[in-house]
Design a protein around this motif. Structure first.
Motif, short mmCIF file in Angstrom:
data_model
loop_
_atom_site.label_atom_id
_atom_site.label_comp_id
_atom_site.label_asym_id
_atom_site.label_seq_id
_atom_site.Cartn_x
_atom_site.Cartn_y
_atom_site.Cartn_z
N MET A 428 29.45 -5.47 49.88
CA MET A 428 28.74 -4.47 49.08
C MET A 428 28.73 -4.86 47.60
SD MET A 428 27.52 -2.16 51.10
CE MET A 428 27.18 -0.79 49.99
N VAL A 429 29.82 -5.45 47.13
CA VAL A 429 29.87 -5.90 45.74
C VAL A 429 28.87 -7.03 45.51
CG1 VAL A 429 31.30 -7.04 44.00
CG2 VAL A 429 32.24 -5.17 45.36
N TYR A 430 28.82 -8.00 46.44
CA TYR A 430 27.83 -9.08 46.33
C TYR A 430 26.42 -8.51 46.34
CZ TYR A 430 31.29 -12.80 46.99
OH TYR A 430 32.34 -13.68 46.84
N LEU A 431 26.20 -7.51 47.15
CA LEU A 431 24.87 -6.89 47.23
C LEU A 431 24.51 -6.22 45.91
CD1 LEU A 431 22.74 -6.66 49.45
CD2 LEU A 431 23.70 -4.43 50.04
N ASP A 436 21.55 -7.07 40.12
CA ASP A 436 21.82 -7.02 38.68
C ASP A 436 20.70 -7.72 37.92
OD1 ASP A 436 22.78 -7.05 36.11
OD2 ASP A 436 24.78 -7.77 36.64
N PRO A 437 20.00 -7.03 37.04
CA PRO A 437 18.89 -7.66 36.30
C PRO A 437 19.36 -8.77 35.35
CG PRO A 437 19.35 -5.46 35.43
CD PRO A 437 20.14 -5.61 36.69
N MET A 438 20.65 -8.80 35.05
CA MET A 438 21.18 -9.85 34.17
C MET A 438 21.32 -11.19 34.89
SD MET A 438 21.42 -8.29 31.35
CE MET A 438 22.36 -9.50 30.37
N SER A 439 21.29 -11.17 36.24
CA SER A 439 21.40 -12.41 37.01
C SER A 439 20.02 -13.04 37.17
CB SER A 439 21.99 -12.13 38.40
OG SER A 439 23.24 -11.49 38.29
N ASP A 440 19.96 -14.39 37.21
CA ASP A 440 18.68 -15.04 37.43
C ASP A 440 18.36 -15.03 38.93
OD1 ASP A 440 20.02 -17.22 38.69
OD2 ASP A 440 20.30 -18.19 36.75
N VAL A 441 17.14 -15.48 39.28
CA VAL A 441 16.68 -15.40 40.66
C VAL A 441 17.58 -16.20 41.59
CG1 VAL A 441 14.77 -15.91 42.21
CG2 VAL A 441 14.30 -15.01 39.93
N GLN A 443 20.77 -16.94 41.27
CA GLN A 443 22.04 -16.24 41.46
C GLN A 443 21.88 -15.05 42.41
OE1 GLN A 443 22.91 -15.46 37.28
NE2 GLN A 443 24.71 -16.79 37.39
N ARG A 444 20.77 -14.35 42.29
CA ARG A 444 20.55 -13.20 43.18
C ARG A 444 20.44 -13.65 44.63
NH1 ARG A 444 15.88 -9.97 39.72
NH2 ARG A 444 17.03 -9.92 37.75
N ASP A 445 19.76 -14.76 44.86
CA ASP A 445 19.67 -15.30 46.22
C ASP A 445 21.05 -15.68 46.74
OD1 ASP A 445 16.93 -15.01 46.38
OD2 ASP A 445 16.51 -17.00 45.59
N GLU A 446 21.86 -16.29 45.89
CA GLU A 446 23.22 -16.69 46.29
C GLU A 446 24.07 -15.47 46.63
OE1 GLU A 446 24.74 -19.01 43.12
OE2 GLU A 446 23.55 -20.81 43.61
N PHE A 447 23.96 -14.44 45.80
CA PHE A 447 24.74 -13.23 46.05
C PHE A 447 24.32 -12.55 47.35
CE2 PHE A 447 25.52 -12.90 41.25
CZ PHE A 447 26.82 -13.37 41.36
N ARG A 448 23.02 -12.53 47.62
CA ARG A 448 22.54 -11.93 48.88
C ARG A 448 23.08 -12.70 50.08
NH1 ARG A 448 17.78 -10.33 46.00
NH2 ARG A 448 16.94 -12.44 46.11
N GLN A 449 23.08 -14.04 49.97
CA GLN A 449 23.58 -14.84 51.07
C GLN A 449 25.08 -14.64 51.26
OE1 GLN A 449 21.62 -16.71 53.21
NE2 GLN A 449 23.56 -16.73 54.36
N LEU A 450 25.82 -14.53 50.14
CA LEU A 450 27.25 -14.26 50.24
C LEU A 450 27.51 -12.89 50.87
CD1 LEU A 450 28.46 -15.63 46.78
CD2 LEU A 450 29.08 -16.54 49.02
N ALA A 451 26.66 -11.91 50.56
CA ALA A 451 26.79 -10.59 51.17
C ALA A 451 26.60 -10.68 52.68
CB ALA A 451 25.78 -9.62 50.56
N VAL A 452 25.60 -11.45 53.12
CA VAL A 452 25.37 -11.64 54.56
C VAL A 452 26.58 -12.26 55.23
CG1 VAL A 452 24.03 -12.93 56.27
CG2 VAL A 452 22.86 -11.77 54.39
N GLU A 453 27.17 -13.25 54.59
CA GLU A 453 28.33 -13.94 55.16
C GLU A 453 29.53 -13.00 55.28
OE1 GLU A 453 28.96 -17.32 52.69
OE2 GLU A 453 27.04 -18.28 53.25
#
Length: 660
Positions: A428-431, A436-441, A443-453
């Motif tokens: 949920m934190v990764y999601l 976060d608008p401060m993250s670039d595209v 980083q957002r993709d990486e965070f979404r993938q980490l959330a899935v994992e």
């Protein structure tokens, strides 16, 4: 005691600025009924019974949240400050109780007794095992119940002392105060029903009221039964209530497995109290291994023998070491409800809020009574001071992590990497970081993938629950929607970010459907299924055709899903909105009527029902729903919405969409 108070404030201060967490959002933060603007009985009654928690709704605790909001607003800081004040009051009550009991046993209110009482209060106040009862706002239910239990116990002891001194009027006043405190404790949290057992321990060990033969053996047995049968009857009623709402079917353990595991859990609790280990403390302990037999694992048998040994020692030395015996027995009695037959989760630190006082008392009495020539009073005092500083340091460090949900989540993940709930929270934190608008595209993709994992690891750790799998499906559907929108923007010549498809394990949807149908019908699975449905219905997610319907059908086929529960009502309410969106008004009417029949107090069902009925041409039923809402006190937002809808119907205007 002033030093203990200051040390406690220092230990907890960093965590007071932390946000609402987890269950706080449902019970407090998003609870419109608590946001009262007038101190009238109607508003307080609505707030008191606004959250269905336990058998009795815990109206005293819920009212305290409403008063918190009325006087200091919705900021989490004020709620946590009030929790800390309650904790400090409990520490002072423990001081007075220990001093009084020690004086009863030793015949005087000596300086030694006062120092012992202060030491017990100090260690208990700053002990890290009590942190969740302070900084987790919703656990005010625990600390407030303990406050009234301690008040009742102290009032009872003072009443018995006054009665012995033939001051019957004063004694009656103390007994009345004890009775009132018991009622307030019971309506703060149900484990206050153990108070008669605590009174029995005090009578038996200190007052010896039950050992007198002045009124005969039959009278003594009658007093014992009158004290102890009440909580036993209430406990049985609570057990029956829990069974009605799913019982052990919604747990991945049986009654016998729970009872066997709790022997080991009690020793785990005692280890956290006597030997504080910073790496062990956590909000979630669902990685604690289950006992499937007396020797599986073998520590189960050892724990059973150990608990029996503790009981034997407490009984054997009850006259020579009364305070220590009282402490051990109080710890064990405090777990009679939450660590026995009731199908609760296996382990939570806040269950030791009162019980930890007993272990601390037993240990410090042991240090005080240890007869060694080199162990002088000054050295004993120094040991207590060092212990206090050590505990303050651990609690302060824990409070620092409670300043921020991200820090807390990753701290728990580091300590308990095999906990499904901790992994879910980390996801949920990764999601949250991915949005976060401060993250670039990238980083957002990486965070979404980490959330899935993390979600998938949580699903592997808990093979009975579909909640994590449904979360993965929702992330993937949101991502597919974003990719589709980006492609459309490109076709229209607009600038669009490049979004990478998620690497999602194969067969997630089928696995989720199977678990929804065959496994535990958990609240997490229900909530995530409803979120998925809303996301699809509002066109924010892109699912495959019929995918969400298949999930609903699977879940409704689960034999363990309670047919007349609020969970079922929520599912039916969402199915009504799905049918309405597809213009299947007959089905929408049938579903919303069933939802209202199961939970007639839910105003949102009737608001949605009014729209569905009005669209179907049944204006009378639509107005009836709205009038039912307005016939009872409601939060301003709901009342205003219902009034606007009723006026629209009276003007002949249509209600075009449910408020959702």
């Amino acid at each position: 005691m002033l030093i203990a108070t200051a040390a406690t404030v220092f230990a907890y201060w960093p965590g007071l600025s932390g946000p609402f967490l987890f269950d706080d959002s449902v019970a407090i933060q998003n609870n419109e009924y608590l946001k009262i603007t007038d101190l009238d009985l109607k508003s307080l009654k609505l707030a008191a019974f606004s959250h269905e928690t336990g058998v009795l709704y815990r109206p005293v605790a819920m009212s305290s949240f409403a008063l918190n909001y009325y006087f200091w607003g919705s900021d989490s800081f004020s709620f946590k400050v009030v929790n800390l004040i309650i904790h400090l009051l409990n520490g002072w009550l423990i001081f007075f109780l220990v001093r009084t009991l020690a004086g009863l046993r030793e015949g005087s209110d000596s300086v030694g007794n006062q120092l012992l009482a202060a030491a017990v209060a100090l260690v208990w106040l700053v002990h890290p095992i009590n942190l969740t009862s302070v900084l987790y706002v919703v656990q005010r239910m625990t600390s407030l119940s303990t406050l009234f239990v301690l008040l009742a116990l102290l009032a009872y002891v003072l009443g018995r002392m006054a009665w012995r001194a033939s001051r019957h009027g004063k004694a009656s006043a103390w007994f009345a105060g004890a009775g009132l405190s018991f009622v307030l404790a019971l309506f703060s949290k149900e484990n206050a029903m153990l108070l008669p057992f605590y009174i029995f321990l005090v009578e038996w060990l200190f007052l010896e009221g039950l050992s007198t033969h002045r009124h005969g053996r039959a009278h003594v047995y009658g007093v014992v039964l009158s004290w102890l049968l009440i909580p036993l009857a209430l406990g049985l009623a609570f057990y029956i209530y829990m069974e009605m709402w799913g019982g052990f079917y919604v747990r991945d353990f049986s009654l016998m497995e729970r009872l066997l595991t709790e022997f080991r859990v009690l020793f785990y609790y005692m280890g956290l109290i006597v030997f504080p280990r910073p790496g062990e403390y956590s909000l979630f302990h669902d990685d604690f291994p289950l006992s499937t037999g007396v020797f599986a694992p073998w520590t189960t048998a050892v724990s059973m023998v150990g608990i029996g040994g503790l009981v034997y020692l407490a009984l054997r030395f009850r006259k020579s070491h009364t305070l220590a015996s009282f402490g051990i027995l109080l710890f064990l009695v405090s777990h009679l409800m939450e660590s026995t037959i009731i199908p609760l989760e296996l382990i939570h630190e806040h269950r030791n809020y009162l019980g930890s006082f007993g272990i601390v008392l037993a240990v410090l009495v042991g240090i005080k009574s240890l007869a060694r020539p080199w162990l002088t009073p000054s050295l004993r005092g120094m040991l207590i001071a060092v212990l206090g500083v050590f505990l303050v340091a651990i609690t302060h460090a824990r409070a620092l992590s409670w300043q921020d949900i991200n820090r807390l989540s990753f701290s728990m993940l580091n300590k308990h990497p095999e906990s499904a709930r901790v992994n879910y929270q980390a996801a949920m934190v990764y999601l949250k970081l991915s949005a976060d608008p401060m993250s670039d595209v990238r980083q957002r993709d990486e965070f979404r993938q980490l959330a899935v994992e993390r979600f998938y690891h949580a699903a592997q750790l808990n093979p009975h629950d579909a909640g994590s799998l449904l979360a993965i499906m929702m992330i993937d559907a949101l991502n597919r929607k974003a990719i589709h929108k980006a492609k459309m923007d490109e076709l229209l010549g607009k600038q669009a970010p490049k979004i990478i498809p998620l690497d999602v394990p194969q067969g997630i949807s089928e696995m989720a459907a199977r678990r929804l149908k065959d496994e535990l019908p958990s609240e997490l699975a229900t909530d995530n299924l409803l979120r998925i449905s809303v996301c699809e219905r509002q066109a924010d997610c892109k699912f495959h055709d019929g995918e969400v319907d298949a999930l609903f059908n699977a879940f409704l086929d689960n034999p363990g899903l309670p047919g007349n529960s609020n969970r079922m009502a929520n599912l039916l309410g969402e199915l009504a909105l799905r049918a309405y969106a597809r213009k299947d008004l007959a089905k929408a009417q049938a579903m919303i009527k069933k939802a209202i029949q199961i939970n007639p107090t839910m105003a949102m069902f009737k608001l949605n029902g009014a729209v569905i009925m009005a669209t179907s041409g049944d204006q009378d039923q639509a107005m009836a729903y709205l009038k039912q809402i307005l016939s009872k006190p409601q939060p301003d937002a709901i009342r205003i919405r219902a009034e606007e809808m009723l006026q629209s119907l009276r003007r002949g205007a249509s209600l075009v969409a449910p408020p959702d």
